[in-house]
Design an enzyme around this catalytic site. Structure first.
Site, PDB file in Angstrom:
ATOM      1  N   SER A  21       0.835  -1.201   0.000  1.00 30.33           N
ATOM      2  CA  SER A  21       0.000   0.000   0.000  1.00 30.33           C
ATOM      3  C   SER A  21       0.870   1.251   0.000  1.00 30.33           C
ATOM      4  CB  SER A  21      -0.945  -0.006   1.200  1.00 30.33           C
ATOM      5  OG  SER A  21      -0.217   0.169   2.395  1.00 30.33           O
ATOM      6  N   ARG A  30       0.381   3.519  -3.254  1.00 31.79           N
ATOM      7  CA  ARG A  30      -0.274   4.805  -3.023  1.00 31.79           C
ATOM      8  C   ARG A  30       0.570   5.929  -3.639  1.00 31.79           C
ATOM      9  NH1 ARG A  30       0.013   4.847   1.891  1.00 31.79           N
ATOM     10  NH2 ARG A  30      -1.974   3.838   2.351  1.00 31.79           N
ATOM     11  N   ASN A  82      -0.546   7.909  -7.143  1.00 30.63           N
ATOM     12  CA  ASN A  82      -0.791   9.347  -7.132  1.00 30.63           C
ATOM     13  C   ASN A  82       0.121  10.078  -8.099  1.00 30.63           C
ATOM     14  OD1 ASN A  82      -2.746  10.614  -5.075  1.00 30.63           O
ATOM     15  ND2 ASN A  82      -1.912   8.832  -4.023  1.00 30.63           N
TER      16      ASN A  82
END
Lengths: 156, 296
Positions: free
Chosen positions: B225, B229, B233
């Site tokens: 994660s 993440r 992004n």
């Protein structure tokens, strides 16, 4: 977007950078900041102490001023008392002196009066004798009736 | 647009999303891949030169600036640069103190490195998308390379290798400290003893297996994660910059619109790049705090 060896090199670079930061970057910075923090705390404490001392000094100054004022008042009261005393004294002395001078003047007057009376008495005696002489030119001997003339003169 | 006016938008996008890869060609030669397909064929034993270059360059920039300030750091009145650096250090320190309950001298410098380095790498996203690739192509052309085959991806965090490289680094630390603090038994117990507990002996194997699966997923999810993440992004952000830059070739009206859009997206992106760097740091600290915590 393939997963490849880049990952390991990045892992390696990551480890090296973290190690470097931990060893050579973080400690001096944090030490300096902590030192400054301590310094500032010290400075604040000193300022507080200074303020406290100033307060004390102010209080002391106030006390001293109070005592000085009291002393000054005392001194002034004493001085006034003394001045009054001196004036009183001077007045007494003046009175005394005046009395003395008055007495002396009176004595002198009396003396003068007595002197004048004496002279007058002598003059009267003389005049009486002179009158009697003129009246009794012939029969009356000045020496023989001296006693009578004197007693008359004394009665004046 | 890119090197030539004849390329299509999809070629333009593809060009921007391809790394400059160095590796072994299928025929056994070592060299730089000329196309995305060639790069794919190189498989695992290849390196993204552009990602590594920018990543290390920015890492060194961070280290150099902070080291320079650290060398001159004094307890006196701080100058401009020292003030700036101390502000960041203080910020990281506060966050670490707030999230990390144990005592470990590694955590705060780790957080600082992660925050600054990722921020700088993300910051490359704000450089106009064509600027550095174009310069690279021109320079490469001087050396006789075909500019169409010169790739330059300037934002390292849009490369999953970079984000996974860091998150796996964090994962190794999580495992290391979990075992160091709790011991192998404690760590295994944590993985198998929770969340289902039972006193019945015949139920133990079932709860152990179920717990191991749940906790294992929980554990593995942390680095994945973290990496995804950040990657997601930044990749999305970069993609939008690339798409906006396509507008520049669609007439003057679209170009002006594109310029306005790029400005707005860049301003918004300032928030995202900072936020992502911050999130990576905070989650790292939190994960390591969990690794240090004794569960029962």
């Amino acid at each position: 977007m393939n997963i490849n060896l880049t990952l390991f090199f990045q892992l390696l670079a990551f480890a090296v950078f973290v190690w470097f930061t931990m060893k050579y970057v973080w400690p001096p910075l944090v030490t300096a900041m902590d030192e400054r923090k301590a310094k500032i705390a010290e400075g604040l404490a000193a300022a507080e102490r200074g303020q406290h001392e100033q307060e004390l000094a102010e209080k002391r100054a106030k006390d001293t001023l109070h005592v000085a004022k009291q002393q000054a008042a005392e001194i002034r009261a004493n001085a006034e008392k003394q001045a009054a005393l001196i004036i009183e004294d001077a007045r007494d002395k003046a009175k005394e002196e005046g009395g003395r001078q008055l007495a002396a003047a009176q004595a002198e007057i009396e003396q003068e009066t007595n002197k004048a009376r004496e002279v007058l008495r002598a003059k009267v005696a003389e005049l009486a004798v002179l009158g009697a002489e003129k009246i009794l030119r012939k029969e009356i001997n000045a020496d023989a009736h001296k006693d009578i003339v004197e007693s008359v003169a004394n009665q004046i | 647009m890119a090197a030539s006016d004849t390329i299509t938008p999809s070629e333009f996008i593809k060009h921007h999303l391809t790394n400059l890869t160095f590796g072994q060609h299928p025929n056994g030669d070592w060299g730089i891949a000329h196309t995305a397909e060639e790069a794919k064929e190189m498989g695992f034993w290849a390196v993204h030169l552009d990602s590594m270059l920018w990543s290390i360059l920015l890492g060194i920039l961070f280290i150099a600036v902070f080291r320079k300030v650290a060398l001159r750091a004094s307890a006196g009145v701080p100058g401009g640069m020292q003030n700036f650096v101390e502000m960041i250090v203080d910020f990281v320190n506060d966050n670490v103190r707030g999230s990390f309950s144990g005592k470990n001298d590694l955590i705060a410098p780790l957080g600082l490195t992660i925050f600054c380095w990722i921020f700088l790498m993300n910051l490359m996203d704000l450089v106009p998308v064509d600027l550095i690739p174009r310069i690279t192509q021109e320079v490469a052309a001087l050396f006789g390379a075909d500019p169409h085959h010169v790739y330059m991806k300037v934002v390292p965090t849009t490369d999953p290798n970079i984000t996974f490289g860091m998150s796996i680094g964090v994962f190794i630390l999580i495992l290391y400290y979990s075992i160091k603090i709790k011991g192998v038994g404690g760590f295994v117990g944590e993985l198998t003893g929770l969340p289902f507990q039972t006193d019945k002996v015949w139920l133990k194997p079932f709860t152990t297996v179920v717990n191991l699966i749940l906790e294992g997923v929980n554990l593995i999810a942390k680095p994945i994660s973290l990496a995804l993440r950040l990657f997601g992004n930044m990749y999305a952000g970069e993609m939008i910059f690339i798409l906006i830059s396509l507008l520049y070739s669609a007439g003057i009206a679209f170009a002006i619109f594109g310029g306005a859009l790029q400005f707005v997206w860049a301003v918004f992106h300032i928030l995202i790049i900072t936020l992502q760097a911050f999130i990576f740091m905070v989650l790292t600290v939190v994960y390591l705090d969990l690794a240090h915590a004794e569960h029962h």
